[in-house]
Motif scaffolding. Structure first.
Motif, PDB file in Angstrom:
ATOM      1  N   CYS A 165      63.913  18.396  27.245  1.00 25.07           N
ATOM      2  CA  CYS A 165      63.327  19.447  28.079  1.00 25.07           C
ATOM      3  C   CYS A 165      63.952  19.431  29.467  1.00 25.07           C
ATOM      4  CB  CYS A 165      61.811  19.288  28.182  1.00 25.07           C
ATOM      5  SG  CYS A 165      61.267  17.860  29.137  1.00 25.07           S
ATOM      6  N   LEU A 166      63.711  20.497  30.219  1.00 23.85           N
ATOM      7  CA  LEU A 166      64.207  20.618  31.590  1.00 23.85           C
ATOM      8  C   LEU A 166      63.349  19.840  32.566  1.00 23.85           C
ATOM      9  CD1 LEU A 166      66.213  22.257  33.505  1.00 23.85           C
ATOM     10  CD2 LEU A 166      64.347  23.909  33.722  1.00 23.85           C
ATOM     11  N   GLY A 167      62.061  19.634  32.232  1.00 25.62           N
ATOM     12  CA  GLY A 167      61.129  18.973  33.133  1.00 25.62           C
ATOM     13  C   GLY A 167      60.056  19.943  33.594  1.00 25.62           C
ATOM     14  N   ILE A 168      59.390  19.607  34.694  1.00 27.87           N
ATOM     15  CA  ILE A 168      58.331  20.477  35.218  1.00 27.87           C
ATOM     16  C   ILE A 168      58.485  20.626  36.725  1.00 27.87           C
ATOM     17  CG2 ILE A 168      56.749  19.702  33.409  1.00 27.87           C
ATOM     18  CD1 ILE A 168      55.139  18.262  35.623  1.00 27.87           C
ATOM     19  N   GLN A 169      57.926  21.725  37.226  1.00 31.05           N
ATOM     20  CA  GLN A 169      57.845  21.942  38.672  1.00 31.05           C
ATOM     21  C   GLN A 169      56.421  22.332  39.039  1.00 31.05           C
ATOM     22  OE1 GLN A 169      60.682  24.385  40.711  1.00 31.05           O
ATOM     23  NE2 GLN A 169      62.341  23.950  39.281  1.00 31.05           N
ATOM     24  N   ARG A 170      55.972  21.835  40.208  1.00 32.13           N
ATOM     25  CA  ARG A 170      54.711  22.254  40.807  1.00 32.13           C
ATOM     26  C   ARG A 170      55.017  22.564  42.269  1.00 32.13           C
ATOM     27  NH1 ARG A 170      49.996  23.321  38.362  1.00 32.13           N
ATOM     28  NH2 ARG A 170      48.709  21.871  39.569  1.00 32.13           N
ATOM     29  N   PRO A 171      55.527  23.762  42.549  1.00 36.86           N
ATOM     30  CA  PRO A 171      56.075  24.059  43.883  1.00 36.86           C
ATOM     31  C   PRO A 171      55.092  23.861  45.040  1.00 36.86           C
ATOM     32  CG  PRO A 171      56.769  25.727  42.303  1.00 36.86           C
ATOM     33  CD  PRO A 171      55.766  24.878  41.606  1.00 36.86           C
ATOM     34  N   ALA A 172      53.812  24.104  44.827  1.00 43.61           N
ATOM     35  CA  ALA A 172      52.846  24.003  45.929  1.00 43.61           C
ATOM     36  C   ALA A 172      52.750  22.587  46.484  1.00 43.61           C
ATOM     37  CB  ALA A 172      51.465  24.481  45.469  1.00 43.61           C
ATOM     38  N   ILE A 173      53.056  21.565  45.667  1.00 40.81           N
ATOM     39  CA  ILE A 173      53.013  20.185  46.158  1.00 40.81           C
ATOM     40  C   ILE A 173      54.419  19.608  46.291  1.00 40.81           C
ATOM     41  CG2 ILE A 173      50.693  19.764  45.267  1.00 40.81           C
ATOM     42  CD1 ILE A 173      51.973  18.244  42.903  1.00 40.81           C
ATOM     43  N   GLY A 174      55.439  20.474  46.229  1.00 36.87           N
ATOM     44  CA  GLY A 174      56.811  20.018  46.403  1.00 36.87           C
ATOM     45  C   GLY A 174      57.318  19.162  45.267  1.00 36.87           C
ATOM     46  N   PHE A 175      56.753  19.341  44.073  1.00 28.31           N
ATOM     47  CA  PHE A 175      57.115  18.485  42.948  1.00 28.31           C
ATOM     48  C   PHE A 175      58.114  19.218  42.057  1.00 28.31           C
ATOM     49  CE2 PHE A 175      56.244  16.473  38.760  1.00 28.31           C
ATOM     50  CZ  PHE A 175      56.526  15.163  39.113  1.00 28.31           C
ATOM     51  N   ASN A 176      59.377  18.827  42.141  1.00 30.09           N
ATOM     52  CA  ASN A 176      60.438  19.410  41.320  1.00 30.09           C
ATOM     53  C   ASN A 176      61.032  18.316  40.457  1.00 30.09           C
ATOM     54  OD1 ASN A 176      62.551  20.717  40.120  1.00 30.09           O
ATOM     55  ND2 ASN A 176      63.625  21.253  42.011  1.00 30.09           N
ATOM     56  N   ALA A 177      60.425  18.101  39.292  1.00 30.31           N
ATOM     57  CA  ALA A 177      60.897  17.083  38.358  1.00 30.31           C
ATOM     58  C   ALA A 177      61.729  17.750  37.264  1.00 30.31           C
ATOM     59  CB  ALA A 177      59.721  16.332  37.756  1.00 30.31           C
ATOM     60  N   THR A 178      62.740  18.525  37.698  1.00 33.43           N
ATOM     61  CA  THR A 178      63.671  19.169  36.777  1.00 33.43           C
ATOM     62  C   THR A 178      65.091  18.877  37.242  1.00 33.43           C
ATOM     63  OG1 THR A 178      63.932  21.274  37.961  1.00 33.43           O
ATOM     64  CG2 THR A 178      62.028  21.067  36.484  1.00 33.43           C
ATOM     65  N   SER A 196      53.085  28.750  40.141  1.00 33.06           N
ATOM     66  CA  SER A 196      52.193  27.601  40.305  1.00 33.06           C
ATOM     67  C   SER A 196      52.726  26.408  39.527  1.00 33.06           C
ATOM     68  CB  SER A 196      50.791  27.947  39.815  1.00 33.06           C
ATOM     69  OG  SER A 196      50.816  28.296  38.431  1.00 33.06           O
ATOM     70  N   SER A 197      53.316  26.692  38.374  1.00 31.56           N
ATOM     71  CA  SER A 197      53.903  25.655  37.522  1.00 31.56           C
ATOM     72  C   SER A 197      55.078  26.238  36.763  1.00 31.56           C
ATOM     73  CB  SER A 197      52.891  25.128  36.488  1.00 31.56           C
ATOM     74  OG  SER A 197      51.780  24.539  37.093  1.00 31.56           O
ATOM     75  N   VAL A 198      56.088  25.423  36.553  1.00 32.32           N
ATOM     76  CA  VAL A 198      57.173  25.737  35.626  1.00 32.32           C
ATOM     77  C   VAL A 198      57.247  24.548  34.681  1.00 32.32           C
ATOM     78  CG1 VAL A 198      59.615  26.213  35.333  1.00 32.32           C
ATOM     79  CG2 VAL A 198      58.418  27.063  37.353  1.00 32.32           C
ATOM     80  N   ILE A 199      57.027  24.794  33.393  1.00 35.55           N
ATOM     81  CA  ILE A 199      56.908  23.698  32.427  1.00 35.55           C
ATOM     82  C   ILE A 199      57.844  23.965  31.254  1.00 35.55           C
ATOM     83  CG2 ILE A 199      55.334  22.417  30.924  1.00 35.55           C
ATOM     84  CD1 ILE A 199      53.039  23.573  32.747  1.00 35.55           C
ATOM     85  N   ARG A 202      63.246  14.404  46.189  1.00 37.32           N
ATOM     86  CA  ARG A 202      63.350  14.088  47.624  1.00 37.32           C
ATOM     87  C   ARG A 202      63.478  15.342  48.470  1.00 37.32           C
ATOM     88  NH1 ARG A 202      68.057  10.372  48.814  1.00 37.32           N
ATOM     89  NH2 ARG A 202      66.874   9.606  50.609  1.00 37.32           N
ATOM     90  N   HIS A 203      64.206  16.351  47.952  1.00 36.68           N
ATOM     91  CA  HIS A 203      64.508  17.526  48.776  1.00 36.68           C
ATOM     92  C   HIS A 203      63.449  18.617  48.701  1.00 36.68           C
ATOM     93  CE1 HIS A 203      69.009  16.268  48.294  1.00 36.68           C
ATOM     94  NE2 HIS A 203      68.385  15.585  49.241  1.00 36.68           N
ATOM     95  N   ALA A 204      62.554  18.575  47.695  1.00 40.63           N
ATOM     96  CA  ALA A 204      61.569  19.647  47.521  1.00 40.63           C
ATOM     97  C   ALA A 204      60.327  19.453  48.372  1.00 40.63           C
ATOM     98  CB  ALA A 204      61.164  19.752  46.046  1.00 40.63           C
ATOM     99  N   GLY A 205      60.250  18.322  49.063  1.00 40.77           N
ATOM    100  CA  GLY A 205      59.093  18.092  49.924  1.00 40.77           C
ATOM    101  C   GLY A 205      57.964  17.330  49.257  1.00 40.77           C
ATOM    102  N   TYR A 206      58.260  16.654  48.164  1.00 43.71           N
ATOM    103  CA  TYR A 206      57.229  15.881  47.465  1.00 43.71           C
ATOM    104  C   TYR A 206      56.771  14.717  48.344  1.00 43.71           C
ATOM    105  CZ  TYR A 206      55.206  12.844  43.837  1.00 43.71           C
ATOM    106  OH  TYR A 206      54.378  12.035  43.099  1.00 43.71           O
TER     107      TYR A 206
END
Length: 892
Positions: free
Chosen positions: A134-147, A183-186, A36-40
């Motif tokens: 796992c910690l999850g993944i992040q895709r910062p350019a689209i505001g996706f922080n699933a960690t 671009s990604s944190v996996i 919610r807070h990362a802008g997804y």
């Protein structure tokens, strides 16, 4: 290029968070808050039967209650509940998941059973998932922080893939303060389903990613990992840390991930052949991230150092030499240019010490001269704050020069308070900066190694060298006979027969089972002779008096035979004996003793070893390791990485050895490894090599049962160039045509072919009016992994040069049972049966690989391709989205 099959996982437009709650210490709750807070901008569904709402949003009890089918499930619930959640997801059409829950393989036998259960459910419904643990993944350019990490991550062009969630959080915290984005944190976790290989495969296609950082503890699918690593490294730099370099670290890594680690020397060999760079510490990974973020890409390893302090310059030089970085030798023109602008007391060489009172203009002139020198591949600019120094002004001058050059510039502003402003300028300009010389030199050495390893990556040797053809069938018969009798260790005579089948010169050997037989054999060979004990239980014969040299008479042979048998019965009474091997003594006074061998790594398969030979081989520990197959370039590289290589040239009174003969033996050994998957261990020790050639004196071979599959080279981490697929054909006009698999060196040929196509043909092939291929696309098309892809060229000679007439290719889908094809024939060569021939050969290759279905997308307006496809037995099916149709053929 078609959308990658993992695109929905990494770019999900809707997600369900299983276990979501408002608890501060809840992993799933943190996931929900981060999204919610990362802008997804996508839809997020909280799922938890214990809550009616979460943060004011309706909470759903399970997957069946969701108002729509999300593209991705995020699961952070107790391990025992995950299988049922995946079952519900599968029943309701969710095909991608990230399992953050812990308590699986890393928790022991019960956890292993739980992990197997979630894999069965995922396989049942075709769900692809990352994790568990796992910690999850992040895709910062689209505001996706699933960690469940805290803090914001800046968008950038680096991808971080790590088996350790803790390392991810540390890297993100460091990157935030250093202005580096991703671009990604996996976080891969235990990689029960999606492993490094598939993630790398996706990142190779991801336009947002320009460099990749990997933290590796273990690998599950070595072939897939190697294949994807090599494919990605062809056009994106990859820097990795692999832990478990020592036995204790390997045990810790294995207990953490449940994956095999493999020999560290073998992993280094993989890194070299994959065209990537390995670093040893997290600090070095951080430093490499800073350099990659600044797009530092050296094209060589010749470094120039510019400094205003002699001591730091010498320290940097010493480390550079230790790391194998070459100190650039400045040209006479550069030295003259420096003489014109520097004080007479400057160092007059590299490192370029421009003296403690150096001004910004002096730095500018020195750095410009170095970067302008063709002998320089990169520069390290160092500054120590002295009374006359202006660190900020110097930084501004260095930035201007660096931005005007295409060569990498690294900086080291030593100190703290006086140089702080200068470092801020470097950070803003995207120029790597360091506080001490060591990490700067290390980064340059790591990234310049990328250039050298890329040369190794481009090598695509076939399974067989261009020498006389080996007797592969005869060698297989020797192995199959031994296995049929329940034996796994070949006798010395059998081992030498196997080497002889592959044209490796061997010393004559005969087995005598009594003293009289030994004497007769020795007289037949001619004295003096050597006697060696023949026992499958004794590896090091000399340790038990099992080798006698220079025996010069028949009576002596009889006596020595009896003595040796008595010694073995006394020293190794349990050992099985099968007589004594008699060999002629070889008189080669200038010979050097080297070792050649192979062993099979449990993770990465067969590897080839070269080093110093003789009885002291274990004590000397002089060896180099590489992955097969080999060609001459790779064989020379292997030899050159040992200390023994220095003894192969002219040395004291001994002439240089016949290097061609030594390389030939390595190439023959590579052939054996490719064609004989039963080989488990092989030692040729010693191999004598001198000015007259090479001769194997002793050999030991261990074999293991293996059931051959559809892929004859499935036992190897790197698939050889499939030379057996080369065929010859004639056009109706009588023109000779060669059909062969594509090679990396075909890039220029491919570019010329695409440029020669009409606009219509380019559109039919690429669904785009592309006029020429980008370097990345060219690499993708010509530098392929023959395990997963095939591209067959039709070539002919015209006006004295090779011309491409057409190309057919396929790429195998992740399921391993279907493939996508593409075909294009040059406009001038159409309607001559080339397309039909290429497709027929391609379909045969796919069948041999066990592919069941071949399909491809064809524009409805491409009537010629549709007619060809129907003629080959393809069925034509409508495409659900646009004017394309699908051509489908059942191969098996």
């Amino acid at each position: 290029m078609p959308q990658h099959y993992l695109h929905p996982l990494f770019n999900a437009r809707s997600v369900a968070v299983f276990g979501a709650s408002e608890r501060e210490d809840s992993v799933a709750g943190t996931l929900f808050r981060n999204l919610r807070h990362a802008g997804y901008q996508g839809v997020v569904y909280p799922v938890n039967p214990k809550h009616e709402t979460v943060f004011g949003e309706r909470c759903h009890a399970n997957a069946s209650e969701l108002p729509a089918t999300p593209e991705l499930a995020l699961i952070a619930t107790p391990a025992a509940t995950v299988a049922q959640i995946l079952e519900d997801c599968g029943q309701h059409g969710i095909r991608h998941a990230i399992v953050l829950s812990a308590g699986f393989r890393e928790a022991g036998a019960k956890g292993v059973a739980l992990e197997e259960s979630i894999k069965r459910v995922a396989d049942k419904y075709g769900i692809r998932f990352i994790g568990p643990n796992c910690l999850g993944i992040q895709r910062p350019a689209i505001g996706f922080n699933a960690t469940f990490s805290r803090g914001a991550t800046q968008a950038g062009e680096l991808a971080l893939v790590s088996q350790s969630g803790a390392l991810c959080t540390a890297m993100l915290d460091w990157a935030e303060s250093n202005g580096i984005g991703f671009s990604s944190v996996i976080s891969t976790g235990a990689s029960a389903d999606i492993d490094f290989g598939e993630i790398l495969d996706y990142l190779a296609y991801d336009n947002a990613t320009r460099g990749i950082l990997l933290y590796i503890e273990g690998i599950r699918d070595a072939r897939r990992f190697m294949s994807a690593l090599r494919a990605t490294a062809r056009f994106k730099p990859v820097v990795l840390v692999k832990v478990g370099r020592h036995e204790a670290g390997s045990r810790a890594a294995q207990s953490h991930t449940g994956a095999l680690v493999g020999s560290d020397a073998v992993f280094d060999a993989l890194v070299r052949r994959a065209g990537v760079v390995r670093v040893n510490t997290i600090l070095q990974l951080f430093a490499s991230a800073r350099a990659l973020a600044a797009h530092i890409h050296p094209t060589g390893n010749r470094l120039a150092i510019v400094t205003n302090g002699g001591g730091p310059g010498v320290m940097a030089t010493d480390l550079a030499v230790d790391l194998g970085v070459r100190m650039a030798e400045l040209s006479p023109a550069s030295l003259a240019a420096l003489d014109a602008v520097l004080p007479a007391t400057w160092s007059h060489g590299n490192p370029v010490d421009i003296i403690g009172d150096a001004t910004a203009s002096r730095y500018r002139a020195a750095v410009e001269a170095c970067l302008g020198d063709a002998n320089v591949d990169g520069a390290l600019v160092m500054l120590t704050p002295q009374a006359m120094t202006q660190p900020t002004e110097v930084a501004e001058a260095v930035i201007e020069v660096a931005q005007a050059s295409d060569k990498p510039v690294l900086t080291c502003w030593m100190g703290e308070e006086q140089v702080h402003a200068g470092r801020r300028l470097f950070k803003a300009a995207g120029i790597p900066f360091f506080t001490t010389p060591e990490p700067a030199v290390e980064v340059f050495s790591f990234l310049s190694a990328f250039y050298e390893n890329q040369r190794l990556l481009m090598q695509t040797p076939g399974p067989l060298s261009q020498q006389a053809e080996p007797d592969v069938e005869g060698a297989r018969f020797i192995i199959e006979s031994a296995l049929a009798h329940g034996r796994h260790l070949l006798s010395e005579v059998e081992s030498k027969a196997l080497l002889s089948a592959f044209r490796i010169p061997v010393a004559q050997a005969m087995i005598a089972r009594d003293p009289m037989e030994a004497m007769l054999m020795a007289q037949q060979m001619g004295f003096p002779v050597a006697l060696k004990i023949n026992s499958p239980d004794i590896t090091h014969k000399s340790d038990v008096n099992g080798v006698r040299l220079g025996v010069s008479s028949g009576q002596a042979v009889r006596s020595v035979f009896g003595e040796m048998m008595e010694d073995i019965r006394r020293l190794r009474p349990e050992a099985s004996l099968d007589g004594i091997v008699i060999e002629p003594m070889v008189a080669r006074p200038h010979a050097r003793e080297v070792l050649l061998g192979m062993t099979s790594d449990p993770v990465l398969g067969p590897v080839i070893v070269f080093g110093a030979g003789g009885v002291d081989v274990e004590a000397l520990q002089d060896r180099a390791v590489t992955l097969p197959p080999l060609n001459r370039f790779l064989a020379r590289d292997l030899i050159g990485r040992t200390r023994a290589a220095r003894l192969l040239g002219a040395f004291r009174s001994r002439p240089p050895v016949d290097m061609d003969a030594l390389e030939n033996v390595l190439l023959r050994l590579s052939e054996m490894v490719c064609e004989l998957p039963w080989l488990a261990e092989l030692d040729i020790n010693p191999l004598l090599v001198d000015e007259h050639g090479a001769l194997a004196l002793d050999a030991r071979i261990v074999i293991a049962p293996r059931v051959p599959g559809a892929d004859r080279y499935a036992h190897m981490a790197i698939h050889p160039y499939p030379a057996h697929l080369v065929t010859h054909w004639q056009l109706p006009s009588g023109l000779d045509v060669v059909i062969r698999p594509i090679r990396p060196e075909d890039a220029e040929l491919t570019q010329t072919f695409v440029q020669s196509l009409s606009e219509e043909s380019r559109y039919f092939r690429f669904m785009d009016a592309v006029r020429e291929l980008s370097p990345v696309m060219l690499a993708r098309l010509t530098q392929i992994d023959y395990t997963r892809e095939m591209a067959l060229l039709a070539l002919a000679e015209q006006d004295g040069r090779e011309v491409e007439l057409g190309v057919a290719r396929y790429a195998i889908s992740p399921d391993g049972e279907s493939c996508e094809f593409a075909l294009v024939v040059g406009d001038a060569w159409q309607k001559q049966g080339i397309g039909h021939k290429l497709m027929a050969v391609l379909m045969d290759v796919a069948r041999e690989r066990g592919v069941r279905t071949m399909e491809g997308e064809v524009l409805e307006s491409n009537r010629a391709m549709l007619k060809l496809a129907k003629g080959l037995g393809f069925s034509i099916e409508p495409h659900p989205e646009d004017e394309r149709v699908r051509a489908v053929s059942r191969l098996l």
